[in-house]
Design a protein around this motif. Structure first.
Motif, PDB file in Angstrom:
ATOM      1  N   ASP A   1       0.664  -1.566   0.266  1.00 22.01           N
ATOM      2  CA  ASP A   1       0.188  -0.245  -0.171  1.00 22.01           C
ATOM      3  C   ASP A   1       1.020   1.628   0.127  1.00 22.01           C
ATOM      4  O   ASP A   1       1.389   2.210   1.170  1.00 22.01           O
ATOM      5  N   PRO A   2       1.373   1.806  -0.808  1.00 23.74           N
ATOM      6  CA  PRO A   2       2.505   2.760  -0.515  1.00 23.74           C
ATOM      7  C   PRO A   2       1.768   4.220  -0.437  1.00 23.74           C
ATOM      8  O   PRO A   2       2.349   5.107   0.122  1.00 23.74           O
ATOM      9  N   THR A   3      -0.059   4.284  -1.016  1.00 29.19           N
ATOM     10  CA  THR A   3      -0.035   5.308  -0.185  1.00 29.19           C
ATOM     11  C   THR A   3      -0.303   5.263   1.773  1.00 29.19           C
ATOM     12  O   THR A   3      -0.713   6.515   1.199  1.00 29.19           O
ATOM     13  N   ARG A   4      -0.102   4.378   2.041  1.00 32.42           N
ATOM     14  CA  ARG A   4      -0.315   4.507   3.645  1.00 32.42           C
ATOM     15  C   ARG A   4       0.693   5.438   3.926  1.00 32.42           C
ATOM     16  O   ARG A   4       1.763   5.752   3.634  1.00 32.42           O
ATOM     17  N   ASP A   5      -0.094   6.202   4.581  1.00 31.02           N
ATOM     18  CA  ASP A   5       0.932   7.084   5.264  1.00 31.02           C
ATOM     19  C   ASP A   5       2.073   6.725   6.141  1.00 31.02           C
ATOM     20  O   ASP A   5       2.036   5.960   6.901  1.00 31.02           O
TER      21      ASP A   5
END
Length: 362
Positions: A167-171
């Protein structure tokens, strides 16, 4: 260790028995000879006269020689048999030692009979084997538990990294915070293991220590934690001198006070810390309110990685080595540790150490 070949103990005992018997026979023959010669008149030799001293010597010498040969044979055979019977317990002890050397520690000699030197040796060896077996089993459990505890943060780190990769969009800040928490726990566990090993090896220098000062230091350091949990800490006691490692004894006190705070009641709780000299021992007692504990559970809390049933789910569960470290430090200082459940709930922990200048100190 390589040694030059020599006679066995049984052979040496046999020769000793035979030699002693021969010496006794020679002394007896000499005494008989001297007595007879002294009181026998020396008469001239004649075909019709009685035996003279010379004639008596000719008759006595062969008989004495045969008697000495018989004594020698009897001493060797009898000595060999007696030595074998005497050394039979030693053979059993030797066999048990070889069995233990091969890795089997469950074997016991259990030498029958009344108490003597061999049976005392066998009983001491059985006691040593029992303690060694228990120690090895404890070390195996410790290694298995330590491996499990060390694997947990590593597996958690791997899982967090796998989730972040998928999940590259995870903070990333959340990932960093969680990784930091896991890493901090792993560092704490490693440091606890190192401290436990240091205490077990007794690799420290003994110095004069006042347990009352250590109790005050621990209370002052952990006071913010106590206020956070709503726990009141009371310290009381006189000067309590002992000898040991100031750093290790401070760690012991910190662990006891920390456990008393975080394993207390969910609401307002109390911790009482007392020090003093009692019956020739320096005594530190840490008592806290909390859940009711059975004596069986309290007896297991000093084992590595053992926690109370509800303690694992708290944010201060620790690594399960707090009381194990306390026990190791106590034993390294030739002291005793006692855990007693309080009737109203909670735990009373008592540490007794030799006072400064007590016999048996290093």
């Amino acid at each position: 260790m390589d040694r030059a070949p020599g006679l066995s103990v049984r052979a040496r005992l046999t020769l000793s028995y035979a030699g002693f018997l021969m010496l006794a026979g020679v002394l007896l023959l000499v005494a008989v000879w001297v007595s007879l010669v002294r009181f026998m008149p020396d008469m001239a030799s004649s075909p019709d006269g009685p035996l003279s001293r010379t004639d008596f010597l000719r008759v006595f010498a062969p008989i004495a020689g045969v008697g000495m040969v018989f004594l020698l044979a009897f001493g060797l055979v009898g000595g060999w048999i007696l030595a074998g019977r005497m050394l039979a317990p030693l053979a059993r002890i030797t066999d048990a030692t070889r069995t233990a050397t091969s890795g089997s520690l469950s074997h016991r000699i259990r030498l029958p009979g009344r108490a003597d030197e061999f049976r005392e040796l066998a009983d001491a060896f059985d006691t040593m084997l029992a303690r060694l077996e228990a120690h090895v089993e404890e070390q195996r459990r410790f290694a298995a538990n330590a491996s499990h505890e060390l694997r947990t943060p590593l597996a958690t780190t791997k899982a967090l990294l796998d989730v972040a990769r998928g999940d590259p969009t995870r903070d990333p800040r959340e990932l960093v915070d969680r990784l930091q928490a896991v890493n901090t726990r792993a560092i704490g566990l490693t440091e606890a293991l190192l401290l436990l090993g240091r205490a077990d090896r007794r690799s420290f220098t003994r110095e004069p220590v006042d347990l009352s000062l250590l109790a005050e230091d621990a209370t002052e350091t952990l006071l913010p934690l106590a206020e956070k949990h709503g726990v009141t800490v009371e310290t009381d006691g006189d000067i309590t001198p002992t000898t040991g490692s100031p750093a290790l004894l401070l760690q012991l006190t910190m662990n006891l006070v920390h456990n008393a705070i975080v394993h207390n009641l969910p609401g307002p709780g109390s911790v009482w810390i007392t020090t003093g000299v009692r019956a020739g021992a320096a005594v530190l007692t840490v008592e806290n309110t909390g859940e009711e504990l059975s004596p069986q559970l309290a007896a297991t809390l000093t084992e590595p990685f053992r926690r109370g049933t509800e303690r694992v789910h708290t944010d201060h569960a620790g690594v399960g080595l707090g009381l194990a470290i306390v026990r190791s430090i106590t034993l390294a200082h030739d002291g005793t540790l006692t855990l007693t459940p309080r009737p109203a709930g909670g735990l009373r922990v008592t540490v007794e150490l030799p006072t400064a200048g007590a016999p048996g100190e290093d």
